[in-house]
Design an enzyme around this catalytic site. Structure first.
Site, PDB file in Angstrom:
ATOM      1  N   ASP A  48       1.042  -1.859   1.926  1.00  0.00           N
ATOM      2  CA  ASP A  48       0.386  -2.228   0.625  1.00  0.00           C
ATOM      3  C   ASP A  48       1.063  -3.620   0.148  1.00  0.00           C
ATOM      4  OD1 ASP A  48      -1.499  -1.242  -1.047  1.00  0.00           O
ATOM      5  OD2 ASP A  48       0.150  -1.168  -2.721  1.00  0.00           O
ATOM      6  N   GLU A 142      -8.062  -1.302  -8.850  1.00  0.00           N
ATOM      7  CA  GLU A 142      -6.929  -0.948  -9.729  1.00  0.00           C
ATOM      8  C   GLU A 142      -7.034   0.389 -10.346  1.00  0.00           C
ATOM      9  OE1 GLU A 142      -4.927  -3.119  -9.446  1.00  0.00           O
ATOM     10  OE2 GLU A 142      -4.969  -4.746 -10.854  1.00  0.00           O
ATOM     11  N   GLU A 212     -10.328   2.633  -0.041  1.00  0.00           N
ATOM     12  CA  GLU A 212      -9.085   3.151  -0.456  1.00  0.00           C
ATOM     13  C   GLU A 212      -8.764   4.583   0.232  1.00  0.00           C
ATOM     14  OE1 GLU A 212      -6.966   2.135  -2.744  1.00  0.00           O
ATOM     15  OE2 GLU A 212      -7.838   0.464  -3.010  1.00  0.00           O
TER      16      GLU A 212
END
Ligand SMILES: Cc1ncc(CN)c(N)n1
Length: 223
Positions: A48, A142, A212
């Site tokens: 990440d 987000e 994701e």
């Protein structure tokens, strides 16, 4: 009078399974249930950090598009600038957290799913990607983290104390409000968009959710 259903709401309803797949992934369930295996967490942390560094130029490109594409009275630039400031903190936090967990960031090599996601982000910096499509991507990226990590903080969760700070970073209320502001901007843009732009934005919504899911998969051995 019933409230009007927004475009993002219709997508969330229509693509519920994929949305749930991205925001309630087994990686998140394992944190929430207190079953996370620490090597998986460390993999996520290193990967990440690489992602966030690639995310910064993408957000900068959204900021440029907002400056060109929104009206004076809108506060899009301020909202996005706030997101950039948070990313500055996030990068420092990753460095601190990596040293706490003994993760060597400089030796971390991006895995395939991460490389592809970062390449995708880079493609979105192109001026040819309209503001509406870019802000949708930004909101989804987000929001997946906000909803995922907030789930680990809900009543009844057994998140290990040493992972609470990680969950707070994205699961806190302030981050939730920021995601809502991004969603409002996206819906305002979608209200005035052409059918073609709306279709492109919906495809973007789906594509980001898929990236994701692949990103979470990486942390437990997926490539
Ligand atoms: C993969 C991913 N997606 C979203 C976020 C939230 N900025 C993140 N840090 N990493």
């Amino acid at each position: 009078m019933e409230a009007k259903i927004t475009v993002t709401e219709t997508w969330l309803r229509k693509h519920r399974l994929l949305h749930v797949g991205a925001t309630r992934h087994p990686f998140i369930h394992r944190i929430r249930d207190g079953n996370i295996d620490i090597p998986a967490f460390k993999t996520w942390l290193g990967q990440d950090y690489i992602f966030v560094r690639a995310f910064v130029p993408f957000v900068a490109s959204v900021l440029t598009k907002a400056w060109k594409g929104s009206n004076d009275g809108d506060n899009d630039v301020e909202v996005i600038l706030g997101g950039m400031a948070a990313l500055n903190d996030e990068i420092s936090w990753f460095k601190k957290e990596a040293s706490k967990w003994d993760v060597q960031l400089s030796n971390t090599v991006p895995q395939k799913a991460n490389q592809e996601y970062c390449r995708f982000l880079e493609s979105l910096t192109s001026p040819e990607v309209e503001y509406t499509v870019a802000i949708v991507a930004f909101w989804v990226i987000e929001t997946v983290y906000q909803e995922s990590f907030a789930h680990c903080l809900e009543d009844g969760s057994k998140t290990p104390p040493e992972l609470k700070e990680t969950c707070q970073r994205w699961g806190n209320e302030g981050f939730g409000e920021y995601c809502n502001s991004l969603r409002k901007i996206a819906d305002r843009q979608l209200e005035k968009a052409s059918d073609d732009a709306i279709s492109k934005a919906e495809a973007m919504f789906l594509q980001v959710l898929e990236y994701e899911v692949d990103f979470w998969n990486m942390s437990h051995g997926g490539i």
